[in-house]
Structure formats: structure tokens, C-alpha cells
Design a protein around this motif. Structure first.
Motif, PDB file in Angstrom:
ATOM      1  N   VAL A   1     -14.202  52.565  96.664  1.00 57.91           N
ATOM      2  CA  VAL A   1     -13.942  52.408  95.226  1.00 57.91           C
ATOM      3  C   VAL A   1     -14.165  50.973  94.769  1.00 57.91           C
ATOM      4  O   VAL A   1     -13.867  50.636  93.623  1.00 57.91           O
ATOM      5  N   ALA A   2     -14.707  50.127  95.642  1.00 55.51           N
ATOM      6  CA  ALA A   2     -14.869  48.704  95.313  1.00 55.51           C
ATOM      7  C   ALA A   2     -15.772  48.480  94.111  1.00 55.51           C
ATOM      8  O   ALA A   2     -15.612  47.491  93.380  1.00 55.51           O
ATOM      9  N   ASP A   3     -16.720  49.378  93.899  1.00 56.43           N
ATOM     10  CA  ASP A   3     -17.638  49.219  92.767  1.00 56.43           C
ATOM     11  C   ASP A   3     -16.916  49.287  91.427  1.00 56.43           C
ATOM     12  O   ASP A   3     -17.453  48.840  90.407  1.00 56.43           O
ATOM     13  N   HIS A   4     -15.718  49.839  91.428  1.00 57.83           N
ATOM     14  CA  HIS A   4     -14.980  50.000  90.176  1.00 57.83           C
ATOM     15  C   HIS A   4     -13.988  48.866  89.930  1.00 57.83           C
ATOM     16  O   HIS A   4     -13.308  48.852  88.912  1.00 57.83           O
ATOM     17  N   LEU A   5     -13.908  47.934  90.882  1.00 55.63           N
ATOM     18  CA  LEU A   5     -13.013  46.796  90.722  1.00 55.63           C
ATOM     19  C   LEU A   5     -13.725  45.664  89.990  1.00 55.63           C
ATOM     20  O   LEU A   5     -14.959  45.611  89.946  1.00 55.63           O
ATOM     21  N   PRO A   6     -12.962  44.729  89.425  1.00 52.29           N
ATOM     22  CA  PRO A   6     -13.582  43.525  88.867  1.00 52.29           C
ATOM     23  C   PRO A   6     -14.267  42.739  89.980  1.00 52.29           C
ATOM     24  O   PRO A   6     -14.031  43.004  91.164  1.00 52.29           O
ATOM     25  N   PRO A   7     -15.107  41.753  89.648  1.00 55.72           N
ATOM     26  CA  PRO A   7     -15.685  40.893  90.679  1.00 55.72           C
ATOM     27  C   PRO A   7     -14.593  40.330  91.584  1.00 55.72           C
ATOM     28  O   PRO A   7     -13.465  40.074  91.141  1.00 55.72           O
ATOM     29  N   LEU A   8     -14.936  40.128  92.852  1.00 53.13           N
ATOM     30  CA  LEU A   8     -13.942  39.756  93.855  1.00 53.13           C
ATOM     31  C   LEU A   8     -13.118  38.538  93.439  1.00 53.13           C
ATOM     32  O   LEU A   8     -11.888  38.553  93.529  1.00 53.13           O
ATOM     33  N   GLU A   9     -13.770  37.468  92.982  1.00 47.93           N
ATOM     34  CA  GLU A   9     -13.042  36.257  92.634  1.00 47.93           C
ATOM     35  C   GLU A   9     -12.075  36.503  91.483  1.00 47.93           C
ATOM     36  O   GLU A   9     -10.944  36.016  91.471  1.00 47.93           O
ATOM     37  N   THR A  10     -12.518  37.299  90.513  1.00 42.91           N
ATOM     38  CA  THR A  10     -11.643  37.644  89.382  1.00 42.91           C
ATOM     39  C   THR A  10     -10.448  38.450  89.857  1.00 42.91           C
ATOM     40  O   THR A  10      -9.305  38.218  89.439  1.00 42.91           O
TER      41      THR A  10
END
Length: 253
Positions: free
Chosen positions: A200-209
Motif C-alpha cells: 500500500v506504499a503507493d498510497h502514502l505521501p512521499p517518504l520524507e513527508t
């Protein structure tokens, strides 16, 4: 390591990979005999069992599809037939279907409905099957999610709803089973390095954010979550019940 769970029998649903497998190893390190259930991956489940046996505990893998509610009683019966009792139930098995807004015409209702079936009704079925047979003084621990309490993202309404439902259910059965000194709690991790989270990582904000949302700016480790479960399962967790414990780096405070 102190064997604080020696002599205890644990069932972890969904124990063939990810957090379930790490919890199985951690509970075994604390001395518990461990049964795990798995839906499809027999090879991975047996690999976990071999690791557990190498630690000097008894271990068993049982195929059980949590989407099939009729599988719950045979699962519990299989554990008791092998080990003679059940002291600790860890309701870990679940799926994550995310990424669609509730008003999205492309929302796949069948997949999202199955998520409710597995995450909520499957966990309830396992708990109902286990409760009459669980040893007095036992433990029931649900693996929830911080999303069941705080929702900082879009597209996770159904997943968050399944986890919130489990929290309410856990509090109710904590009342029901309290006279038998059985504690019932929910551990709510945030993001973890598991295959399910990768899906589901594609649905998360950018990693740093996403990391900037956390006071402790990293993901939880599986070991941190597993040790929290061990504490609740162990002798020092006997007066904690009906609670949710967040292992999420402070996101949402």
C-alpha cells in the motif's frame, strides 16, 4: 533471556510472515509454545515452525483461511488437540486494501467487503471460538492499527474502519472475560517494514513527508511491536485490559 512465558501456549493468526512471524519468534524466545495459522503459504509457515523448534519450544502451523468463518472452531480445536490448552490468542491476521476514496466510481466493493470479512468477522469468529476454551488468566491481544484511531491520510476509510471496529469489540469482551482474569487489549502499530505495508506504499505521501509526521522520525521495527505484545501476554500485563497501546512513534499527538 528470562522465560516469562514458559509453560504457556500461544496461537498467532497470520503467523507465517511479517509481524506474525516475528511475534512467533519473540514469544518463543520468552519460552512459549507457539501455534501459527496461515492462509496459503505452507512453505513459509513451516520455515517459521522450524525456527521456533530450534529455540527449544513446541510449534505447529495450521492452515486456516480467516475469510471462512467456519474455520475458526477447527483452528482452536487443533491447537488444543496438539498442546492440551490455549493461554494466549494473538489476533494478527488481516489484509490491507487501500487507495480508493469512498466516492471513487472505480472502488472495488468486493475486495473492500472482503477486507471487513477478514479483519473484523474473521477475528471475531476466532475470538468466539477461543473464549470458552481459553485458560482463566489468559490473554487476548488484537493487532490493530493507528489508523483505527487517527486518520491522517485519504483512501483508507475501510481499512481504518475495520481496525476501529476491533477496538470497540475488544473493550466489550474485556468486560465479558474480566471475571475470569482474562485480559483483552489492542496493540496499534503505525507504519512497519512488512510486505503488507509495501503493497500500500503507493498510497502514502512521499517518504520524507510521511516521516516528518512522526516525532520519532522512523518506522516501528517489528521487534518493538512484538515485545509490546510479549509484555501484555506476560505476567506483568495482568492488570491492563480494555486498552489500546500505540507503537507508532507519536504520529497524531
Amino acid at each position: 533471556m528470562q522465560k516469562s512465558l514458559k509453560g504457556k501456549t500461544v496461537l498467532i493468526t497470520g503467523g507465517s510472515r511479517g509481524l506474525g512471524a516475528v511475534m512467533a519468534e519473540t514469544l518463543a524466545d520468552h519460552g512459549a509454545d507457539v501455534a501459527i495459522s496461515y492462509a496459503a503459504s505452507a512453505e513459509k509457515a513451516e520455515a517459521v515452525v522450524e525456527k521456533l523448534k530450534a529455540k527449544g519450544v513446541r510449534a505447529l502451523a495450521i492452515q486456516s483461511d480467516q475469510a471462512d468463518l467456519s474455520s475458526a472452531k477447527p483452528l482452536i480445536n487443533s491447537v488444543i488437540a496438539e498442546f492440551g490448552k490455549l493461554d494466549i490468542l494473538v489476533n494478527n491476521a488481516g489484509i490491507a486494501i487501500q487507495g480508493h476514496m469512498v466516492d471513487d466510481p472505480g472502488l472495488d466493493e468486493e475486495k473492500y467487503n472482503r477486507q471487513w470479512q477478514v479483519n473484523v468477522m474473521g477475528s471475531i469468529a476466532n475470538t468466539r471460538a477461543a473464549a470458552p476454551k481459553l485458560a482463566d488468566g489468559g490473554r487476548i491481544i488484537f493487532i490493530g492499527s493507528l489508523l483505527g484511531e487517527r486518520v491522517p491520510l485519504r483512501g483508507v476509510a475501510d481499512y481504518a474502519g475495520t481496525k476501529a471496529a476491533i477496538t470497540g469489540y475488544a473493550r466489550g469482551i474485556a468486560r465479558d472475560l474480566g471475571p475470569r482474569n482474562i485480559t483483552v487489549n489492542v496493540v496499534q502499530p503505525g507504519a512497519m517494514p512488512t510486505d503488507m505495508n509495501k503493497d500500500v506504499a503507493d498510497h502514502l505521501p512521499p517518504l520524507e513527508t510521511f516521516l516528518d509526521m512522526h516525532p520519532i522520525r522512523r518506522f516501528a521495527t517489528l521487534e518493538e511491536v512484538a515485545e509490546t505484545v510479549c509484555f501484555l501476554a506476560g505476567p506483568h500485563g495482568g492488570y491492563i485490559t480494555g486498552e489500546t497501546i500505540n507503537v507508532a512513534g507519536g504520529i497524531g499527538i
